[in-house]
Scaffold this active site. Structure first.
Site, PDB file in Angstrom:
ATOM      1  N   TYR A  91       9.664  17.694  -8.361  1.00 32.20           N
ATOM      2  CA  TYR A  91      10.536  16.548  -8.609  1.00 32.20           C
ATOM      3  C   TYR A  91      11.970  16.883  -8.206  1.00 32.20           C
ATOM      4  CZ  TYR A  91       6.956  14.120 -11.397  1.00 32.20           C
ATOM      5  OH  TYR A  91       5.817  13.469 -11.806  1.00 32.20           O
ATOM      6  N   ASP A 115       0.476   8.935  -6.619  1.00 28.28           N
ATOM      7  CA  ASP A 115       1.576   9.658  -7.251  1.00 28.28           C
ATOM      8  C   ASP A 115       2.277  10.545  -6.209  1.00 28.28           C
ATOM      9  OD1 ASP A 115       2.733  10.217 -10.098  1.00 28.28           O
ATOM     10  OD2 ASP A 115       2.408  12.221  -9.282  1.00 28.28           O
ATOM     11  N   HIS A 146      -3.032   4.612 -13.331  1.00 34.30           N
ATOM     12  CA  HIS A 146      -2.415   5.606 -12.464  1.00 34.30           C
ATOM     13  C   HIS A 146      -3.392   6.682 -12.017  1.00 34.30           C
ATOM     14  CE1 HIS A 146       1.022   7.765 -10.853  1.00 34.30           C
ATOM     15  NE2 HIS A 146       0.674   8.858 -11.508  1.00 34.30           N
TER      16      HIS A 146
END
Length: 385
Positions: free
Chosen positions: A305, A178, A359
């Site tokens: 982000y 990630d 994930h």
């Protein structure tokens, strides 16, 4: 740079306030038969929150967490929390492992004994690692950045200083998934002289600029899959990347809102066949959620982000990271690229397609991941100076 021992010890006032908020929940309605189609399922979330309020024992989880060696270090004005567990073997090799969102250092804990003491888990003591697991800036017990620009590139700079000036390593391994994958790649790009190799469980589709020449059929299918996933599942990322502060008010104030935001991702992104507790117990889900709640780091965690979206990509077409790379692809990951896509920017030495997992590989399949880490780094080990 100095490191100082750190103990997790959350104020009882914070825990009491949480209980009060859970007891006063104002629940939304739901379309009949909605299940998870519209987002987090109301019935499941009520069940999880009831357990959180009446059964979950944070102090027991805190005690387990504190069995590990936790530290804090001040690095160029940033306070960074990290775990530093020494290996049990003739020459343990250092590895820094970086988590992502909505994970935390807790996401990696099952890996630690498998890597530090392989002989006790059916492995070879010569494969032992010194394991360093930092909390990303703005996550958990690391400081919350108060200025613009703390992106994955800046984080990689902190990691290089932590490993060299802070811990005294001159050569080491790095791994991540990630956001941690991006940090690891940027670390390798900026400091190839420090790294023997990098191991990744995720390759961001925007790792390279679009418009790559001569895309194979597999690469074209991959990009189409990513575009579809972005339309159907990527709203969270777009919001994090554009207006994170607007979301922050609700999720920093409501533990139930926070639990809904995070739990939906653990279900959607894991190899759980639609039943999140096939992979994660309620205690595991809530401990990870608590690390955001008690530190008030959901707002600062999602800002990375925004920072990454407003920063240059680590590679342009034609550029390569020359440090050897190992890729472990778990089948329920958020889109798995073909090898030729990865090789456009990475020097791939090992490519493993796992039989199961998603994930959150370190939580879902720690043994598979640990085996792949050992195998990839085994021929790359050198003795740190």
């Amino acid at each position: 740079m100095q490191k100082f021992p750190f103990t997790v010890d959350i104020s009882q006032t914070v825990l009491d306030d949480l209980k009060s908020r859970l007891a006063q929940a104002r629940w939304p309605d739901e379309v009949k038969g909605a299940d998870w189609d519209y987002g987090t399922d109301l019935t499941y979330l009520k069940e999880l929150v009831d357990y959180w309020q009446h059964t979950f024992d944070w102090r027991a989880q805190e005690e387990k967490i504190n069995r590990l060696a936790h530290f804090r270090a001040e690095i160029h004005g940033s306070g960074i929390h990290f775990i530093h567990e020494r290996g049990q073997g003739p020459q343990p090799f250092p590895i820094i492992i970086t988590h992502g969102w909505p994970g935390s250092f807790f996401e990696q804990l099952k890996l630690i004994p498998l890597l530090t003491d392989p002989a006790s888990h059916g492995g070879n003591p010569e494969d032992a690692f010194d394991v360093i697991i930092p909390s990303l800036p703005g996550f958990g017990f690391s400081d919350r950045p108060g200025v613009r620009g703390m992106n994955s590139t800046e984080t990689a700079k902190l990691w290089a200083l932590l490993m060299t000036e802070g811990l005294g390593y001159t050569r080491f391994a790095a791994a991540g998934g990630d956001i941690g994958s991006g940090v690891t790649q940027r670390l390798a790009r900026a400091h190839p002289e420090l790294l023997v190799g990098i191991h990744l469980t995720y390759i961001n589709p925007s790792f390279l600029q679009p418009g790559q020449p001569n895309l194979s059929e597999a690469e074209q299918r991959y990009l189409q899959t990513i575009e579809q996933w972005s339309r159907e599942e990527g709203a969270y990322s777009h919001l994090h990347s554009t207006k994170p502060q607007t979301l922050a008010y609700g999720l920093n104030d409501s533990p139930i809102g926070l639990a809904a935001w995070i739990t939906e991702k653990f279900r959607a992104w894991s190899d759980c066949q639609g039943e999140v507790e096939r992979r994660f117990s309620k205690d595991e889900l809530l401990t990870n959620i608590m690390l955001y709640w008690v530190t008030q780091t959901l707002p600062s965690s999602i800002r990375i982000y925004y920072e990454n979206a407003h920063a240059p990509l680590p590679l342009q077409p034609g550029q390569h990271i020359e440090v050897p790379a190992g890729i472990a692809l778990f089948p329920k990951e958020l889109g798995s690229p073909p090898r030729e896509w990865a090789e456009r920017g990475l020097r791939v030495h090992r490519w493993t397609e796992m039989p199961r997992g998603g994930h959150f590989a370190a939580m879902e399949e720690p043994e598979l991941l640990a085996d792949d880490l050992r195998a990839f780094f085994r021929p790359l080990r050198t003795t740190p100076a």
